[in-house]
Motif scaffolding. Structure first.
Motif, PDB file in Angstrom:
ATOM      1  N   THR A 231       0.759  -1.066   0.137  1.00  0.00           N
ATOM      2  CA  THR A 231      -0.024  -0.055   0.024  1.00  0.00           C
ATOM      3  C   THR A 231       0.928   1.302  -0.039  1.00  0.00           C
ATOM      4  OG1 THR A 231      -0.143  -0.020   2.297  1.00  0.00           O
ATOM      5  CG2 THR A 231      -1.754  -1.042   1.301  1.00  0.00           C
ATOM      6  N   LEU A 232       0.095   2.496  -0.426  1.00  0.00           N
ATOM      7  CA  LEU A 232       0.858   3.575  -0.228  1.00  0.00           C
ATOM      8  C   LEU A 232       1.696   3.931   1.004  1.00  0.00           C
ATOM      9  CD1 LEU A 232      -1.895   5.657  -2.375  1.00  0.00           C
ATOM     10  CD2 LEU A 232       0.405   4.906  -3.084  1.00  0.00           C
ATOM     11  N   LYS A 233       0.915   3.492   2.098  1.00  0.00           N
ATOM     12  CA  LYS A 233       1.467   3.676   3.359  1.00  0.00           C
ATOM     13  C   LYS A 233       3.121   3.282   3.709  1.00  0.00           C
ATOM     14  CE  LYS A 233       0.536   2.660   8.362  1.00  0.00           C
ATOM     15  NZ  LYS A 233       0.413   4.065   9.008  1.00  0.00           N
ATOM     16  N   ASN A 234       3.050   2.231   2.905  1.00  0.00           N
ATOM     17  CA  ASN A 234       4.376   1.426   2.880  1.00  0.00           C
ATOM     18  C   ASN A 234       5.268   1.870   1.825  1.00  0.00           C
ATOM     19  OD1 ASN A 234       3.987  -0.530   5.241  1.00  0.00           O
ATOM     20  ND2 ASN A 234       2.682  -1.473   3.864  1.00  0.00           N
ATOM     21  N   THR A 235       4.704   1.977   0.734  1.00  0.00           N
ATOM     22  CA  THR A 235       5.548   2.436  -0.303  1.00  0.00           C
ATOM     23  C   THR A 235       6.179   3.991  -0.398  1.00  0.00           C
ATOM     24  OG1 THR A 235       3.818   2.949  -1.862  1.00  0.00           O
ATOM     25  CG2 THR A 235       4.718   0.642  -2.237  1.00  0.00           C
ATOM     26  N   LEU A 236       5.210   4.860   0.233  1.00  0.00           N
ATOM     27  CA  LEU A 236       5.677   6.189   0.170  1.00  0.00           C
ATOM     28  C   LEU A 236       6.074   6.635   1.794  1.00  0.00           C
ATOM     29  CD1 LEU A 236       3.170   7.759  -2.257  1.00  0.00           C
ATOM     30  CD2 LEU A 236       5.325   6.853  -2.583  1.00  0.00           C
ATOM     31  N   SER A 238       8.783   7.048   3.182  1.00  0.00           N
ATOM     32  CA  SER A 238       9.702   8.146   3.203  1.00  0.00           C
ATOM     33  C   SER A 238       9.165   9.404   2.828  1.00  0.00           C
ATOM     34  CB  SER A 238      10.835   7.725   2.637  1.00  0.00           C
ATOM     35  OG  SER A 238      10.871   7.346   1.168  1.00  0.00           O
ATOM     36  N   PHE A 239       8.044   9.426   2.327  1.00  0.00           N
ATOM     37  CA  PHE A 239       7.444  10.976   1.592  1.00  0.00           C
ATOM     38  C   PHE A 239       6.559  11.457   2.566  1.00  0.00           C
ATOM     39  CE2 PHE A 239       9.520   8.583  -2.033  1.00  0.00           C
ATOM     40  CZ  PHE A 239      10.316   9.568  -2.440  1.00  0.00           C
ATOM     41  N   MET A 240       5.610  10.325   2.860  1.00  0.00           N
ATOM     42  CA  MET A 240       4.081  10.793   3.549  1.00  0.00           C
ATOM     43  C   MET A 240       4.069  10.094   4.649  1.00  0.00           C
ATOM     44  SD  MET A 240       2.357  12.742   1.059  1.00  0.00           S
ATOM     45  CE  MET A 240       0.848  12.278   1.236  1.00  0.00           C
ATOM     46  N   THR A 241       3.363  10.748   5.799  1.00  0.00           N
ATOM     47  CA  THR A 241       2.738  10.532   6.953  1.00  0.00           C
ATOM     48  C   THR A 241       1.349  10.222   6.887  1.00  0.00           C
ATOM     49  OG1 THR A 241       2.525  12.667   7.924  1.00  0.00           O
ATOM     50  CG2 THR A 241       4.796  11.576   8.143  1.00  0.00           C
ATOM     51  N   ASP A 242       0.861   9.568   7.918  1.00  0.00           N
ATOM     52  CA  ASP A 242      -0.568   9.330   7.976  1.00  0.00           C
ATOM     53  C   ASP A 242      -1.326  10.726   7.893  1.00  0.00           C
ATOM     54  OD1 ASP A 242      -0.207   6.552   8.182  1.00  0.00           O
ATOM     55  OD2 ASP A 242      -0.588   6.487  10.381  1.00  0.00           O
ATOM     56  N   SER A 243      -0.836  11.639   8.780  1.00  0.00           N
ATOM     57  CA  SER A 243      -1.290  13.146   8.536  1.00  0.00           C
ATOM     58  C   SER A 243      -1.253  13.783   7.110  1.00  0.00           C
ATOM     59  CB  SER A 243      -0.679  14.056   9.442  1.00  0.00           C
ATOM     60  OG  SER A 243       0.511  14.203   9.324  1.00  0.00           O
ATOM     61  N   PHE A 245      -1.497  12.051   4.347  1.00  0.00           N
ATOM     62  CA  PHE A 245      -2.419  11.234   3.409  1.00  0.00           C
ATOM     63  C   PHE A 245      -3.970  12.159   3.665  1.00  0.00           C
ATOM     64  CE2 PHE A 245       0.531   7.731   2.862  1.00  0.00           C
ATOM     65  CZ  PHE A 245       0.670   7.749   1.508  1.00  0.00           C
ATOM     66  N   GLU A 246      -3.928  12.353   5.067  1.00  0.00           N
ATOM     67  CA  GLU A 246      -5.365  13.001   5.545  1.00  0.00           C
ATOM     68  C   GLU A 246      -5.378  14.071   5.061  1.00  0.00           C
ATOM     69  OE1 GLU A 246      -5.343  12.511   9.987  1.00  0.00           O
ATOM     70  OE2 GLU A 246      -5.281  10.557   9.990  1.00  0.00           O
ATOM     71  N   ALA A 247      -4.362  15.048   5.137  1.00  0.00           N
ATOM     72  CA  ALA A 247      -4.603  16.492   4.624  1.00  0.00           C
ATOM     73  C   ALA A 247      -5.027  16.390   3.196  1.00  0.00           C
ATOM     74  CB  ALA A 247      -3.330  17.085   4.794  1.00  0.00           C
ATOM     75  N   LEU A 248      -4.639  15.224   2.463  1.00  0.00           N
ATOM     76  CA  LEU A 248      -4.770  15.400   0.921  1.00  0.00           C
ATOM     77  C   LEU A 248      -6.192  14.525   0.649  1.00  0.00           C
ATOM     78  CD1 LEU A 248      -1.418  14.763  -0.432  1.00  0.00           C
ATOM     79  CD2 LEU A 248      -2.814  16.702  -0.690  1.00  0.00           C
ATOM     80  N   GLY A 249      -6.722  13.713   1.647  1.00  0.00           N
ATOM     81  CA  GLY A 249      -7.917  13.133   1.492  1.00  0.00           C
ATOM     82  C   GLY A 249      -7.605  12.001   0.618  1.00  0.00           C
ATOM     83  N   ILE A 250      -6.315  11.255   0.722  1.00  0.00           N
ATOM     84  CA  ILE A 250      -6.141   9.952   0.040  1.00  0.00           C
ATOM     85  C   ILE A 250      -5.883   8.927   0.867  1.00  0.00           C
ATOM     86  CG2 ILE A 250      -4.064   9.005  -1.553  1.00  0.00           C
ATOM     87  CD1 ILE A 250      -3.553  11.616  -2.482  1.00  0.00           C
ATOM     88  N   ALA A 268       3.099  14.920  -4.493  1.00  0.00           N
ATOM     89  CA  ALA A 268       4.469  15.711  -4.881  1.00  0.00           C
ATOM     90  C   ALA A 268       4.370  17.020  -4.506  1.00  0.00           C
ATOM     91  CB  ALA A 268       4.683  15.559  -6.483  1.00  0.00           C
ATOM     92  N   ASN A 269       3.290  17.929  -4.890  1.00  0.00           N
ATOM     93  CA  ASN A 269       3.305  19.232  -4.603  1.00  0.00           C
ATOM     94  C   ASN A 269       3.342  19.358  -2.990  1.00  0.00           C
ATOM     95  OD1 ASN A 269       3.713  20.018  -7.262  1.00  0.00           O
ATOM     96  ND2 ASN A 269       1.510  20.548  -7.541  1.00  0.00           N
ATOM     97  N   HIS A 270       2.637  18.437  -2.303  1.00  0.00           N
ATOM     98  CA  HIS A 270       2.415  18.430  -1.022  1.00  0.00           C
ATOM     99  C   HIS A 270       3.778  18.475  -0.194  1.00  0.00           C
ATOM    100  CE1 HIS A 270       0.431  18.032   3.124  1.00  0.00           C
ATOM    101  NE2 HIS A 270       1.428  17.009   3.136  1.00  0.00           N
ATOM    102  N   CYS A 271       4.694  17.429  -0.738  1.00  0.00           N
ATOM    103  CA  CYS A 271       5.835  17.235  -0.206  1.00  0.00           C
ATOM    104  C   CYS A 271       6.885  18.289  -0.373  1.00  0.00           C
ATOM    105  CB  CYS A 271       6.420  15.836  -0.660  1.00  0.00           C
ATOM    106  SG  CYS A 271       5.715  14.360  -0.108  1.00  0.00           S
ATOM    107  N   SER A 272       6.545  18.831  -1.492  1.00  0.00           N
ATOM    108  CA  SER A 272       7.528  19.955  -2.124  1.00  0.00           C
ATOM    109  C   SER A 272       7.088  21.141  -1.266  1.00  0.00           C
ATOM    110  CB  SER A 272       7.193  20.275  -3.581  1.00  0.00           C
ATOM    111  OG  SER A 272       8.062  21.455  -3.826  1.00  0.00           O
TER     112      SER A 272
END
Length: 277
Positions: A231-236, A238-243, A245-250, A268-272
């Motif tokens: 899942t994205l939780k695992n593959t990303l 190093s880029f994304m936390t649970d919060s 994902f929640e902020a983006l509604g994904i 990508a833009n969120h991380c940037s």
């Protein structure tokens, strides 16, 4: 016995050679390309020249990139310098921007993209060539290629389908994609074991690309499809936390193939943006 359709040339596996020989298919492909007199067009892997001859007839002059020395010699024997410019070497290493440079060697950044690229791409290295060509999108008007149908289906795939992956996202981010028609194995000598398809790629304007950091965007897409079963939780991770994902509604429980191109751009833009704060 010499095969007339391959003119005595033995197809080399290491170059992924399958020569187009059906005149009706050749005509259909050239008609789809619609070459106009005086256009700057380069053919990758002209081979025995099935498309080369009709392209030169319509253009007047054609550039080609060919790695096989025997085929290069044949091209020089058949055509004059006024008809063809042969760039000997590997298309994976060729600098396509050199064709659009000004006489002094400087890039033609202020001019409209004029380069058109076509070819029956070697199926064994099709994906690396496509990514290499994407680097020159700013100088390109359009690209029309014949590829293994399976690859073309991946190029134009939609989210949620089995074919959708890194190739789909990265190419659709940079190009307007269009699958045109299929080409059966019998149109080639030797006949491949797979169906082929014609695809057209037209670069999108830079202001439509969306990602603030294209390198980061590519890294995120690559990571998302690096382990397709995770899942994205695992593959990303190093880029994304649970919060994040929640902020983006994904939903972090989704896999990469469920995300749209727009969602990848949003990540990508969120991380940037977060890195700049």
């Amino acid at each position: 016995m010499q095969d007339r359709e391959t003119d005595g040339h033995r197809a080399r596996k290491r170059f992924g050679q399958n020569f187009l020989s059906d005149p009706n298919i050749i005509r259909k492909i050239v008609d789809a390309i619609r070459p106009q007199p005086g256009e700057l067009l380069v053919e990758i892997g002209p081979g025995l020249g099935a498309m080369t001859a009709p392209l030169i007839e319509r253009l007047g002059h054609l550039h080609v990139v060919e790695i096989d020395r025997d085929l290069i010699a044949r091209l020089h024997e058949r055509y004059t310098p006024e008809q063809i410019t042969v760039h000997a070497g590997d298309a994976l290493k060729f600098d396509f921007s050199s064709l659009t440079a000004m006489p002094d060697g400087s890039p033609s950044a202020d001019r409209e993209p004029a380069l058109r690229i076509v070819g029956n791409l070697p199926y064994n290295i099709s994906t690396p060539i496509l990514f290499h060509l994407a680097d020159f999108a700013d100088q390109v008007k359009d690209m029309t290629f014949m590829l293994q149908k399976e690859v073309v289906m991946r190029m134009v795939a939609e989210p949620g389908t089995e074919e959708y992956g890194r190739l789909s996202v990265m190419l659709q981010y940079r190009f307007r994609m269009g699958r045109m028609f299929d080409v059966p194995p019998g149109a080639f000598r030797p006949a491949p074991k797979v169906m082929s398809s014609i695809v057209r790629m037209a670069p999108l304007p830079k202001d439509q690309l969306g990602a603030k950091d294209s390198v980061l965007f590519g890294q995120i897409v690559t990571a998302a499809f690096g382990q397709r079963r995770k899942t994205l939780k695992n593959t990303l991770r190093s880029f994304m936390t649970d919060s994040d994902f929640e902020a983006l509604g994904i939903d972090a429980g989704l896999r990469g193939e469920r995300l749209s191109l727009e969602q990848f751009v949003a990540i990508a833009n969120h991380c940037s943006a977060r890195a700049q704060n």
